[in-house]
Design a protein around this motif. Structure first.
Motif: not given
Length: 293
Positions: A15-23, A191-198, A200-202
């Motif tokens: 939950e504390k991991a950085p988010l990908l930018s919108a772009n 864990i990678g999957l949880e990040l990918a979902k957060s 919103q990766l394809p």
């Protein structure tokens, strides 16, 4: 620490991991679509001043040794290609996460990023052998992100590497992934999957991250991509681009033969091409970082 407690702490770290930018998210969504055009990528870069500056800095770096500097973002994106633009965007968003030391894997700072970058180029070359339609640059992006879960899990594995390898040698677990799961209740793919979902990766990218060590478990529609990443990952480790203690602690899934027209005689050529592309990309991105610091 109990397994339940470990899982709770890991989820808090996610939950504390950085988010990908919108772009960056938008770039990955577009490049996952087989109907997209290069102009779609250019439009995203043009709307992001920071990304535009970084792309121009990379294309004009000494690594590319251009006779005349490029000042047009259209030309820069066309010259670099989608894969490098995506790489720059991901690096901007989560580069610190992927570049930090991973003591839990006995890996130095930058080893995860270098492993992922080599895997990305190897997966892209493997994707050319597909028995079906697949966007090769999607394989690149999937390779670049496949091990992102290790950046989170590492701190929870501190001091465990020797025991994990010992469990594999003793046959207590099948591979390092199984050791992580046994020890902490979650492995780096989950864990990678949880990040990918957060992020919103394809869905295809989520599958590559979740199943790159177990491609036979991936949804059928994504399995071709996952096998390309699976082989790219192993090729990267074979060539010394691993992530520390877990390097070569996984098995090759022979099911790739149903999805890829890949012969081991092609391996030297794939390694050579991936290595050349990796070296150029690493040099240009490193010079970009040095210029900014």
């Amino acid at each position: 620490m109990t397994e339940q407690k470990a899982v709770e702490e890991i989820r808090r770290a996610i939950e504390k991991a950085p988010l990908l930018s919108a772009n960056a998210q938008r770039l990955m969504q577009i490049t996952a679509d087989t109907d997209h055009e290069l102009g779609d990528v250019i439009d995203i870069v043009k709307c992001d001043a920071t990304l535009t500056a970084r792309v121009l800095r990379v294309v004009n770096s000494a690594a590319y040794d251009l006779l005349n500097p490029i000042s047009s973002i259209d030309r820069a994106v066309s010259y670099l290609g989608e894969r490098m633009v995506t790489c720059i965007a991901i690096g901007d968003s989560v580069g610190n996460l992927m570049n930090r030391p991973m003591a839990g894997y006995q890996a130095a700072a930058g080893e995860l990023w270098r492993h992922d970058l080599f895997t990305a180029f190897a997966a892209r070359e493997i994707a050319r052998c597909a028995r079906g339609d697949m966007t090769i640059d999607l394989a690149f992006t999937a390779g670049l992100l496949h091990d992102i879960g290790k950046a989170i899990l590492s701190e929870f594995l501190h001091g465990s590497a020797e025991n994990l390898v010992g469990d594999i040698d003793a046959g207590h677990v099948e591979n390092y992934l199984g050791g992580e799961k046994k020890l902490l209740g979650m492995d780096h793919a989950e864990i990678g999957l949880e990040l990918a979902k957060s992020w919103q990766l394809p869905t295809p990218l989520q599958s590559a991250i979740a199943f790159h060590h177990e491609p036979q478990r991936a949804p059928e529609e994504d399995r071709l991509l996952v096998y390309a990443v699976h082989l790219g990952d192993i090729i990267a480790m074979m060539n010394g681009f691993g992530t520390g203690s877990d390097s070569m602690q996984y098995q090759l899934d022979q099911g790739y033969q149903d999805y890829l027209e890949f012969d081991t005689k092609q391996l030297p050529g794939i390694i050579l091409e991936a290595t050349e592309l990796f070296r150029q990309a690493e040099a240009s991105l490193t010079q970009n970082q040095e210029t900014e610091s």
